[in-house]
Design a protein around this motif. Structure first.
Motif, PDB file in Angstrom:
ATOM      1  N   LYS A  22      47.079  63.023  59.750  1.00 13.47           N
ATOM      2  CA  LYS A  22      48.120  63.743  59.273  1.00 13.47           C
ATOM      3  C   LYS A  22      47.789  65.263  59.710  1.00 13.47           C
ATOM      4  N   PRO A  23      48.461  65.343  61.059  1.00 10.36           N
ATOM      5  CA  PRO A  23      48.046  66.757  61.635  1.00 10.36           C
ATOM      6  C   PRO A  23      48.912  67.990  60.986  1.00 10.36           C
ATOM      7  N   PHE A  24      48.259  68.981  61.176  1.00 10.88           N
ATOM      8  CA  PHE A  24      48.777  70.106  60.601  1.00 10.88           C
ATOM      9  C   PHE A  24      49.673  71.038  61.646  1.00 10.88           C
ATOM     10  N   LYS A  25      50.669  71.515  61.367  1.00  7.92           N
ATOM     11  CA  LYS A  25      51.432  72.031  62.352  1.00  7.92           C
ATOM     12  C   LYS A  25      51.954  73.603  61.750  1.00  7.92           C
ATOM     13  N   VAL A  26      51.617  74.678  62.510  1.00  8.27           N
ATOM     14  CA  VAL A  26      52.385  76.005  61.895  1.00  8.27           C
ATOM     15  C   VAL A  26      53.295  76.261  63.123  1.00  8.27           C
ATOM     16  N   MET A  27      54.636  76.531  62.518  1.00  8.76           N
ATOM     17  CA  MET A  27      55.580  76.909  63.384  1.00  8.76           C
ATOM     18  C   MET A  27      56.106  78.386  63.313  1.00  8.76           C
ATOM     19  N   VAL A  28      55.989  79.114  64.331  1.00  7.97           N
ATOM     20  CA  VAL A  28      56.052  80.655  64.402  1.00  7.97           C
ATOM     21  C   VAL A  28      57.029  80.852  65.628  1.00  7.97           C
ATOM     22  N   GLN A  29      57.836  81.699  65.225  1.00 12.05           N
ATOM     23  CA  GLN A  29      58.816  81.990  66.440  1.00 12.05           C
ATOM     24  C   GLN A  29      59.317  80.525  67.032  1.00 12.05           C
ATOM     25  N   ASN A  30      59.210  80.690  68.409  1.00 12.73           N
ATOM     26  CA  ASN A  30      59.665  79.747  69.353  1.00 12.73           C
ATOM     27  C   ASN A  30      58.375  78.640  69.671  1.00 12.73           C
TER      28      ASN A  30
ATOM     29  N   VAL B 245      51.707  75.581  66.597  1.00 13.00           N
ATOM     30  CA  VAL B 245      50.342  75.473  66.823  1.00 13.00           C
ATOM     31  C   VAL B 245      49.897  74.194  65.722  1.00 13.00           C
ATOM     32  N   LEU B 246      49.339  73.274  66.700  1.00  5.67           N
ATOM     33  CA  LEU B 246      48.788  71.931  66.262  1.00  5.67           C
ATOM     34  C   LEU B 246      47.458  72.038  65.837  1.00  5.67           C
ATOM     35  N   VAL B 247      47.013  71.278  64.816  1.00  7.01           N
ATOM     36  CA  VAL B 247      45.543  71.409  64.351  1.00  7.01           C
ATOM     37  C   VAL B 247      45.340  70.109  63.571  1.00  7.01           C
ATOM     38  N   LEU B 248      43.945  69.658  63.714  1.00 12.51           N
ATOM     39  CA  LEU B 248      43.606  68.482  62.791  1.00 12.51           C
ATOM     40  C   LEU B 248      42.693  69.216  61.753  1.00 12.51           C
ATOM     41  N   GLY B 249      41.964  70.064  62.008  1.00 12.65           N
ATOM     42  CA  GLY B 249      41.041  70.537  61.012  1.00 12.65           C
ATOM     43  C   GLY B 249      40.330  71.839  61.478  1.00 12.65           C
ATOM     44  N   THR B 250      40.630  73.119  61.131  1.00 14.42           N
ATOM     45  CA  THR B 250      40.062  74.378  61.805  1.00 14.42           C
ATOM     46  C   THR B 250      40.418  75.500  61.052  1.00 14.42           C
ATOM     47  N   HIS B 251      39.629  76.584  61.548  1.00  9.11           N
ATOM     48  CA  HIS B 251      39.809  78.016  61.263  1.00  9.11           C
ATOM     49  C   HIS B 251      40.447  78.741  62.326  1.00  9.11           C
ATOM     50  N   PHE B 252      41.684  79.592  62.119  1.00  9.02           N
ATOM     51  CA  PHE B 252      42.240  80.204  63.228  1.00  9.02           C
ATOM     52  C   PHE B 252      43.257  81.258  62.447  1.00  9.02           C
TER      53      PHE B 252
ATOM     54  N   ALA C  51      55.435  89.151  70.673  1.00 12.64           N
ATOM     55  CA  ALA C  51      54.215  88.454  71.084  1.00 12.64           C
ATOM     56  C   ALA C  51      53.563  87.707  69.780  1.00 12.64           C
ATOM     57  N   VAL C  52      53.124  86.505  70.062  1.00  8.84           N
ATOM     58  CA  VAL C  52      52.356  85.786  68.952  1.00  8.84           C
ATOM     59  C   VAL C  52      50.872  85.477  69.488  1.00  8.84           C
ATOM     60  N   LYS C  53      49.901  86.087  68.789  1.00 12.23           N
ATOM     61  CA  LYS C  53      48.429  85.867  69.130  1.00 12.23           C
ATOM     62  C   LYS C  53      47.823  84.809  68.250  1.00 12.23           C
ATOM     63  N   THR C  54      47.376  83.769  68.701  1.00 13.82           N
ATOM     64  CA  THR C  54      46.724  82.853  67.999  1.00 13.82           C
ATOM     65  C   THR C  54      45.392  82.977  68.431  1.00 13.82           C
ATOM     66  N   THR C  55      44.317  83.100  67.529  1.00 12.48           N
ATOM     67  CA  THR C  55      43.000  83.254  67.686  1.00 12.48           C
ATOM     68  C   THR C  55      42.094  82.007  66.952  1.00 12.48           C
ATOM     69  N   LEU C  56      41.456  81.198  67.853  1.00 14.33           N
ATOM     70  CA  LEU C  56      40.671  80.209  67.438  1.00 14.33           C
ATOM     71  C   LEU C  56      39.126  80.711  66.987  1.00 14.33           C
ATOM     72  N   ILE C  57      38.874  80.435  65.419  1.00 15.48           N
ATOM     73  CA  ILE C  57      37.624  80.564  65.211  1.00 15.48           C
ATOM     74  C   ILE C  57      36.820  79.740  65.140  1.00 15.48           C
ATOM     75  N   THR C  58      37.165  78.358  64.712  1.00 14.64           N
ATOM     76  CA  THR C  58      36.339  77.215  64.767  1.00 14.64           C
ATOM     77  C   THR C  58      37.191  75.801  64.963  1.00 14.64           C
ATOM     78  N   GLY C  59      36.962  74.811  65.580  1.00 15.16           N
ATOM     79  CA  GLY C  59      37.677  73.715  65.642  1.00 15.16           C
ATOM     80  C   GLY C  59      38.336  73.813  66.882  1.00 15.16           C
ATOM     81  N   ALA C  60      39.712  73.328  66.817  1.00 14.53           N
ATOM     82  CA  ALA C  60      40.451  73.066  68.215  1.00 14.53           C
ATOM     83  C   ALA C  60      42.221  73.248  67.750  1.00 14.53           C
ATOM     84  N   VAL C  61      42.697  74.041  68.442  1.00 12.91           N
ATOM     85  CA  VAL C  61      44.204  73.901  68.246  1.00 12.91           C
ATOM     86  C   VAL C  61      44.987  73.718  69.598  1.00 12.91           C
ATOM     87  N   LYS C  62      46.105  73.347  69.514  1.00 11.59           N
ATOM     88  CA  LYS C  62      47.058  72.953  70.603  1.00 11.59           C
ATOM     89  C   LYS C  62      48.262  74.144  70.424  1.00 11.59           C
ATOM     90  N   ILE C  63      48.493  75.040  71.565  1.00 15.25           N
ATOM     91  CA  ILE C  63      49.564  75.718  71.553  1.00 15.25           C
ATOM     92  C   ILE C  63      50.794  75.197  72.374  1.00 15.25           C
TER      93      ILE C  63
END
Length: 395
Positions: free
Chosen positions: A245-253, A256-263, A271-283
């Motif tokens: 069950k992937p987790f998705k954050v919709m922001v503006q247009n 951000v797709l994640v499986l389990g992570t801190h960001f 401008a949208v700034k996505t900063t990854l702390i741990t894990g992996a995300v896809k923009i």
């Protein structure tokens, strides 16, 4: 007669002495300087009874960064050889040093955020009509449109229309889990205004921190296919892992797709700034192009253009730890942060400071303390009228 550097040196020794932080060697060096001229000792004695100096030293305790004497040197009139030392000016330098010891100027000087972040004391006396910092408060909009005002105190459990319990705990809202698929999806929206922030735990265990002037729209219970939320403003996510069950954050247009992570996602501007702390995300942007981030990377997305760079992760999440963290930041951007946290309207008259600013100070400091720091580090002057702050480079 002492040169400027000697004055700064002994000002530093006096500060350490007054704060009872001087080593035995430093006390011995200070005693030798005091014995050299009767005015030296008179100066020290007068400082020990100056309320203003004690206030300045107390203010210094609210700041957790290294000293930068260049700011003092730039703002003080140099001592002219052959002229008498202006003792009142030295006193002023020492008092200023107590404040400026906590300020960084120039992009070569900065202090990393402590691990864990230090909760800095705020001990200086209040200023008349001062503005207090933001706090834990928000508004929750339920599925039926009803709104609930949330503070930092534990209150009664909230009930949704489908029977879901939402607990108000000291750490924020906590949604109860269910193993049943909801017949009709119910959505809630958590919103913070200026001078507010809040936390919540979604039904899957994902934790979210919302910064000031932000909102998160989310389902009370996630469907089987995916977990999807919508963010405005800024939020920090600790996503509970779920392979199916992937987790998705919709922001503006973008998404951000994640499986389990801190960001962290900051989207106050275009401008949208996505900063990854741990894990992996896809923009993924509007045209379906996608980029995957590695820990310590940041994606800046604007007008469907994506730039990937190494991130300062401590800076990105400093707000969550209760700290203003500036590193080579533009003055206007700093003032935007201050305005959101203290609920201010900022008005500029004339040019702005051009130097980029670094430093950090507790978000629990009063507005007057933050503006005092910014005045010394940038040279800007501030006039406060209610919640309107006028900024200029002249008095």
């Amino acid at each position: 007669m002492e040169q400027n550097q000697d004055l700064y040196k002994y000002a530093d020794l006096i500060l350490k002495y007054l704060r009872e932080q001087a080593s035995a060697a430093e006390q011995q060096e200070l005693e030798a300087w005091l014995d050299k001229d009767v005015r030296h000792r008179q100066l020290l004695e007068s400082l020990q009874h100056r309320e203003a100096l004690r206030d300045a030293i107390a203010f210094h305790d609210t700041i957790d960064v290294d000293a930068d004497w260049q700011a003092v040197m730039a703002r003080a009139t140099p001592v002219v050889p052959g002229k008498k030392v202006a003792w009142r000016r030295i006193t002023k330098w020492i008092a200023a040093a107590a404040v400026l010891t906590g300020v960084i100027v120039g992009h070569k000087w900065y202090t990393p955020l402590p691990r864990p972040a230090k909760k800095m004391a705020v001990t200086s006396p209040p200023v008349k009509n001062d503005i207090l910092p933001g706090s834990s408060n928000a508004t929750l909009r339920l599925g039926n449109g009803q709104t609930v005002h949330l503070g930092n105190q534990q209150q009664e459990t909230i009930k949704e229309a489908d029977g879901t319990t939402i607990a108000q705990q000291p750490g924020g809202l906590v949604y109860s889990k269910t193993n049943e698929s909801p017949a009709t999806a119910l959505f809630n929206t958590l919103s913070t205004a200026k001078a507010g922030q809040y936390q919540l735990t979604l039904e899957d265990g994902t934790r979210v921190w919302l910064n000031a002037a932000s909102s998160l729209k989310f389902p009370v219970h996630f469907s089987k296919g995916e977990r999807r939320v919508e963010l405005t403003g800024e939020g920090y996510f600790e996503v509970a892992a779920s392979q199916d069950k992937p987790f998705k954050v919709m922001v503006q247009n973008m998404e951000v797709l994640v499986l389990g992570t801190h960001f962290n996602i900051g989207a106050y501007s275009k401008a949208v700034k996505t900063t990854l702390i741990t894990g992996a995300v896809k923009i993924q942007v509007k045209d379906k192009r996608a980029w995957q981030l590695l820990p310590g990377q940041q994606a800046d997305v604007q007008d469907n253009q994506v730039r990937i760079s190494n991130a300062d992760t401590e800076k990105a999440i400093a707000w969550k730890e209760g700290i203003f963290f500036f590193k080579d930041d533009d003055f206007r951007e700093i003032m935007e942060q201050v305005a959101r946290w203290y609920d201010l309207d900022i008005r500029y008259t004339g040019p702005l400071p051009v130097k980029r600013i670094s430093g950090n100070i507790s978000r629990q400091a009063r507005l007057s303390q933050v503006l005092e720091m910014l005045n010394f580090v940038s040279g800007a002057h501030f006039r406060v009228n209610g919640r309107e702050v006028t900024v200029s480079m002249t008095e």
